[in-house]
Scaffold this motif. Structure first.
Motif, mmCIF file in Angstrom:
data_model
loop_
_atom_site.group_PDB
_atom_site.id
_atom_site.type_symbol
_atom_site.label_atom_id
_atom_site.label_comp_id
_atom_site.label_asym_id
_atom_site.label_seq_id
_atom_site.Cartn_x
_atom_site.Cartn_y
_atom_site.Cartn_z
ATOM 1 N N ARG A 28 39.213 13.281 42.283
ATOM 2 C CA ARG A 28 39.243 11.815 42.361
ATOM 3 C C ARG A 28 37.954 11.238 42.940
ATOM 4 N N LYS A 29 37.022 12.069 43.342
ATOM 5 C CA LYS A 29 35.787 11.561 43.954
ATOM 6 C C LYS A 29 34.624 11.667 42.966
ATOM 7 N N ASN A 30 33.653 10.793 43.134
ATOM 8 C CA ASN A 30 32.557 10.790 42.162
ATOM 9 C C ASN A 30 31.218 11.162 42.778
ATOM 10 N N TYR A 31 31.220 11.644 44.010
ATOM 11 C CA TYR A 31 29.930 11.878 44.656
ATOM 12 C C TYR A 31 29.430 13.318 44.548
ATOM 13 N N TRP A 32 30.044 14.137 43.744
ATOM 14 C CA TRP A 32 29.623 15.535 43.733
ATOM 15 C C TRP A 32 28.289 15.714 43.010
ATOM 16 N N ASN A 38 27.314 19.950 49.548
ATOM 17 C CA ASN A 38 26.967 19.048 48.460
ATOM 18 C C ASN A 38 25.604 18.407 48.694
ATOM 19 N N GLU A 80 36.957 20.085 53.278
ATOM 20 C CA GLU A 80 36.275 18.886 52.785
ATOM 21 C C GLU A 80 34.918 18.716 53.472
ATOM 22 N N PHE A 89 42.048 16.717 45.211
ATOM 23 C CA PHE A 89 41.337 15.675 45.955
ATOM 24 C C PHE A 89 39.936 15.453 45.389
ATOM 25 N N THR A 90 39.225 16.579 45.131
ATOM 26 C CA THR A 90 37.832 16.431 44.677
ATOM 27 C C THR A 90 37.768 15.753 43.310
ATOM 28 N N ARG A 119 31.331 18.715 51.636
ATOM 29 C CA ARG A 119 30.430 17.553 51.647
ATOM 30 C C ARG A 119 29.042 17.953 52.137
ATOM 31 N N GLU A 126 37.806 11.793 54.153
ATOM 32 C CA GLU A 126 38.566 10.916 53.264
ATOM 33 C C GLU A 126 39.875 11.527 52.826
#
Lengths: 424, 658
Positions: free
Chosen positions: B177-181, B362, B355, B174-175, B359, B65
């Motif tokens: 802005r993401k919510n999947y961590w 994660n 990234e 970048f991280t 992921r 992404e």
């Protein structure tokens, strides 16, 4: 000779004392090879604390020491804690001393027997002589005093020091042929760690002199003393829970903490379903499996029987530790006249050396570095056990060979050729 | 049960004599077998292809992404940082980094640490790390992943890796802005190379390291649960030619093979073909093609062992291994000639690699526990596991045990001629009793004297191990105006002289020397096995050098071979071995210099190496120095005593002082 004896005892005491006050004692105390759930000093401390605050120490799964020792140690802990190291050192030295006296008596009685017997002519070097008594008993004492295993066990202040003390008293009175004290110390030790019950066999052989009535008397004395001791423990604590926490804990093998034995890995891996079956199998292996054949074979030599049984218990018991091993290793000099026939002594020594060094290495890799795993550690403890079994087998065969050679001479000729003796 | 039940003593004597006759051949055979085994591991029949054991990692399962704007942000950060660097020539531009992290929206903390230099007059060094934590939206800070970048000020002597911090920050941006961590992400900028990382980890875990006196690790104000993995970035430039993965950690520990495989898989997916990635990657232009594959593989394995053997981490990742955190370093090596066109071409692929790795990490459900922790990489996609390479070590150390066993047999087996005498006597049985004591070899093993030598040797070894960190001694030398370097070298020389002389204090006879020889061999063999388990590379390389001692050193040689033996044992002295290693490395590094100049330079380098190993042992807990002094120096003393023994013609022992 007396002077030398005192010097050794003094040196051993100094060595132990300096190790106890050094920074290594904490490391030694926490090693799984030395402290098991059964004998660790920490648990005694916990038990003493619980008892002091009016809680039954046996209600949890923490304390596995019999009430007499626990209360005795807790009294020392509460009143004169600084003397505790000296108590352990003194017990260890006494153990060595009793072993020394025991060896002397055993060798003298063997000498008496040898005088009556008629041996083959070329066997002087394997016959026991009067001059051997003093040096051999010294070796036995030194083997206990300066064995790194017994030193570590004493420095860690494990209750195995008590076990060895009681067992040495048992052997002392066994050699002295006094039934009641011998049975008393065997009963005490049996109530503490179950397995010594097999040592009843050499005692029966020693005292009964081939009469059934006497044998029954010995067994009865043992049972009666066990009963009295149980009642004594009961009256100290006020309930019977200590039984399950000591003997029950040993038999059922409830704590799976890794140790140098063969139990922990199997019982971690096994389906719960089969637990009872394997428990019985393993406990039989540690107690009665070898008892009957060995007792029949060695019926004329109860001391040898006791040595072998002691070693087998130390190898196969559920919570073995190096203190037990040190105790039976001390008996090896007693059988010095068999050494000539021990073919594997060098290999066994190498086994011991490498496994003892590699054990803590693999433990570090498994627990701290996280790169090795339980299989590595179990592999090396299995190697350690194998080395010990080699030693025991070797000693047993050497004994049999020596007996044979004493009777028939060391060199056999058939049709003018040297004969090869094969045991089968 | 033949082996246990054979009761005939003379059979054993017979077997023993035969073994004794051929003992050197047998030892040599084992040694060669070990060497051949190792070479065989280079062949594809004997090594395995790498694979991912941990299903949770599933590399490349998600779409990348990260977009080109992140690359632009990184480029902007780099330009800004370069401007800052002109102002801060010798320190870290804390304000700029902290401001950027705060801007991105991380929890920002700083971490101060102090090092009391253990040698010399005890100078103090201060440092400050900066780190920001991105809290996982999905879980309550129970687990964390670290992304770290060392910062080197412009005045540093090491290669410039300025681009690491901008890349780290761009990825952090970048991280955010993401919510999947599902794990907290820690972005860490470390000061003062490995020391900063070491201090940060010590502070994070509040480690129980005893060298707390040397390093004051300070406190951390923010934590993020149990660390699962760490990725360290050393980016020389955004215009990268290739990626190099560094894995060797402290004391030769390696990260889980899954972690390495993960990087390989993702790099293969995200990087353009012209930018290769791998362990010990070299420039694609330099690599020769169509060479003997097995030879290349063996060389690759040896080079990995060589870099692992000294126990010094090759990057900041190596310090994580002590805490069971799987970590490695990604090093982007810049192109030799950079043009404006390709400026920043590697940013996006690099970001995509990071990234992808993050992921996958994660997704981890439990700590890395599958796959291998003990391995040797044959190439980037092939490896050898412990079960296959440990036999090499055992075969190499085996001769030492075997030799000891033969010597032991030799002590107990009667000589054939004596046996004959015995048999003659048998016929005349009456005279036997008087003659026997004269003919029969009387063994006098001098146990207590051998024990004394053993204790003296180990006491000296122990002193050599602890003396350098003795505060008082250091103060004395510092007031004398000697540098710590000279101090350590002086100590080493003193101990070497002591080691040459000390074993001769105790007089020994023929049998006593024999017993000492057995003890020496047994100790050496066990130590090699133990060291080999802890750090295979060190154990194996040492046994290559030392094991011939088992084959060569023997008492029944003539004088010239004895001299040769002594020379060989002198060469085995730890100080000389380390000088030899340094000399070879210097020769490789400066092939244009003359041999004499190189030899001189190597002396200085050896002095430095000694000091570094002492400092490493005190600060980081690298045990190579302690192992060499306590085990190998002591053992060398005993071996030296054995080869120095000479037997005069009447068979009476004579003491030889070197």
């Amino acid at each position: 000779m007396r002077k030398k004896l005192v010097l050794y005892l003094f040196l051993a005491a100094v060595l132990r004392y300096f190790l106890i006050i050094s920074k290594f004692s904490r490391i030694i105390r926490n090693r799984v090879e030395i402290s098991t759930p059964l004998n660790s000093f920490k648990r005694v401390q916990e038990g003493a604390y619980l008892y002091k605050h009016g809680i039954n120490p046996y209600s949890g799964d923490l304390v596995h020491e019999v009430p007499t020792i626990l209360l005795g140690l807790s009294w020392v802990l509460n009143n004169c804690e600084c003397l505790l190291p000296f108590l352990f050192i003194a017990l260890d030295l006494l153990t060595a001393f009793f072993l020394y006296e025991m060896t002397k008596m055993v060798l003298r009685s063997q000498l008496d027997q040898a005088r009556k017997a008629k041996y083959a002519p070329d066997t002087e070097d394997i016959q026991l002589k009067t001059d051997d008594v003093e040096p051999l008993s010294h070796y036995v004492m030194m083997a206990y005093l300066f064995n790194p295993f017994s030193v570590a066990s004493c420095v860690a202040q494990t209750t195995t020091v008590f076990s060895n003390f009681f067992l040495s008293l048992y052997f002392f009175f066994l050699a002295k042929k006094q039934i009641t004290p011998c049975m008393l110390f065997l009963a005490i030790e049996t109530m503490r760690s179950m397995y010594p019950v097999v040592l009843l066999a050499p005692a029966v052989l020693q005292f009964s002199e081939n009469s059934l009535a006497k044998a029954i008397k010995v067994v009865n004395a043992f049972l009666a003393l066990c009963g009295i001791l149980s009642f004594l423990h009961y009256s100290m604590i006020g309930n019977w829970s200590f039984f399950d926490s000591t003997l029950g804990f040993i038999f059922h093998y409830r704590d799976l903490q890794p140790n140098i034995g063969v139990f922990w890995y199997f019982f971690t891996e096994m389906f719960e379903h089969f637990r009872t079956m394997f428990l019985v199998t393993f406990q039989m292996n540690a107690t009665i499996l070898y008892l009957v054949p060995l007792s029949i074979k060695l019926r004329k030599d109860p001391m040898m029987l006791a040595t072998i049984l002691l070693a087998l218990i130390a190898i196969f018991r559920s919570y073995p530790c190096v203190g037990d091993i040190a105790f039976y290793l001390a008996f090896l000099p007693l059988w010095k006249k068999c050494w000539k026939f021990m073919a594997q002594n060098f290999i066994v020594f190498c086994f011991f050396l490498v496994t003892v060094l590699v054990m803590p290495t693999l433990w570090h890799l498994w627990i701290y570095a996280g790169s090795a795993n339980a299989n590595f550690y179990f592999g090396i403890t299995l190697g350690f056990c194998t080395g010990q079994i080699f030693l025991v087998t070797d000693l047993l065969f050497a004994h049999v060979k020596r007996e044979f050679c004493l009777k028939n001479g060391q060199k056999l000729f058939i049709d003018g050729k040297e004969a090869k003796i094969i045991l089968e | 049960m033949g082996i246990l039940t054979d009761a005939s003593l003379n059979q054993r004597n017979h077997l023993g004599r035969n073994f004794l006759k051929h003992n050197r051949k047998i030892c040599a055979l084992f040694y060669l077998a070990g060497a051949v085994w190792f070479c065989c591991l280079g062949h594809s029949q004997f090594n395995h292809a790498t694979y991912l054991s941990e299903n949770a990692l599933s590399p490349g399962l998600v779409y990348s992404e990260i977009k080109v704007e992140s690359a632009r942000i990184a480029q902007n950060y780099l330009d800004e940082l370069n401007r800052e660097r002109e102002v801060y020539r010798s320190g870290i531009p804390y304000n700029w980094i902290m401001a950027k992290m705060q801007q991105i929206g991380l929890e920002v903390y700083t971490h101060n640490f102090t090092l009391h230099y253990p040698l010399g007059s005890g100078r103090e060094f201060h440092g400050e790390n900066i780190y920001g934590i991105l809290r996982a939206p999905r879980i309550g800070s129970t687990e964390g992943i670290v992304f770290s970048a060392p910062y080197r000020p412009p005045e540093s002597v090491h290669p410039d890796i300025t681009a690491s911090v901008p890349l780290l920050l761009a990825f952090a941006e970048f991280t955010r802005r993401k919510n999947y961590w599902a794990k907290d992400l820690i972005f860490l900028v470390t000061d003062r190379e490995q020391l900063g990382m070491h201090a940060w980890l010590e502070a994070y875990y509040k480690g129980d390291l005893e060298d707390a006196s040397a390093l004051d690790a300070g406190n951390l104000k923010g934590r993020a649960g149990a660390l699962q993995a760490a990725l360290n970035l050393e980016i020389q430039d955004f215009d990268a030619e290739y990626l190099n993965v560094k894995i060797e950690g402290l004391n030769g520990q390696l990260p889980n093979l899954d972690m390495f495989n993960l990087i390989q898989r993702i790099a293969a997916r995200e990087l353009p073909v012209r930018e290769p990635c791998g362990y010990k990657q070299t420039s694609p232009r330099k690599r020769a093609k169509n060479k003997n594959a097995v030879l290349e593989n063996v060389k690759a394995m040896l080079s990995m062992l060589l870099s692992q053997a000294n126990g010094v981490p090759t990057g900041n990742h190596g310090l994580f291994h002590r805490y069971r955190v799987e970590a490695l370093t990604l090093e982007a090596v810049k192109k030799p000639k950079s043009d404006y066109q390709s400026r920043g071409a590697a940013v996006l692929p690099l970001l995509k690699v990071i990234e992808g790795v993050s992921r996958s990490l994660n997704n981890l459900l439990e700590r890395f526990h599958q796959s291998y922790f003990f391995y040797i990489l044959v190439s980037n996609d092939r490896f050898v596991s412990i079960g296959d390479f440990i036999p090499c070590l055992l075969l190499m150390a085996g001769p030492l045990f075997i030799k000891a066993f033969f010597l032991w047999l030799g002590l107990n087996v009667e000589d054939p001629e004596m046996e004959k005498c015995d048999e003659d006597e048998k016929q005349a049985e009456s005279s036997q009793t008087e003659l026997k004591p004269i003919v029969k070899k009387e063994l006098d093993l001098q146990y207590s004297k051998v024990l004394r030598i053993f204790l003296i040797a180990h006491l000296i070894g122990f002193l050599a191990s602890v003396m350098p960190e003795n505060r008082g001694l250091n103060e004395v030398f510092a007031t004398l105006g000697l540098s710590s370097n000279q101090f350590i070298t002086g100590l080493a020389v003193v101990f070497s002289i002591v080691a040459l002389l000390a074993p001769h204090i105790v007089e020994l006879n023929y049998d006593g020397v024999e017993l000492l020889h057995i003890v020496t061999l047994l100790e050496l063999a066990s130590v090699l096995v133990v060291v080999g388990l802890l750090n295979f590379a060190l154990g194996f390389l040492l046994s290559i050098v030392i094991a011939p001692a088992a084959i060569l050193v023997d008492r029944n040689h003539n004088a010239s071979i004895k001299c040769l033996n002594r020379f060989y044992v002198i060469l085995l002295h730890p100080l000389i071995v380390s000088y030899g290693v340094v000399l070879i490395l210097t020769l490789n590094a400066f092939p244009e210099l003359g041999l004499l100049a190189v030899a001189q330079r190597a002396i200085g380098a050896t002095m430095d190496a000694l000091t570094y190993s002492v400092v490493d042992s005190i600060i980081y807990g690298n045990w190579v120095y302690n192992a060499v002094t306590i085990a190998f120096l002591s053992n060398w003393m005993m071996l030296w005593r054995v080869v120095c023994y000479t037997k005069t013609e009447e068979g009476r022992p004579k003491l030889k002082t070197s």
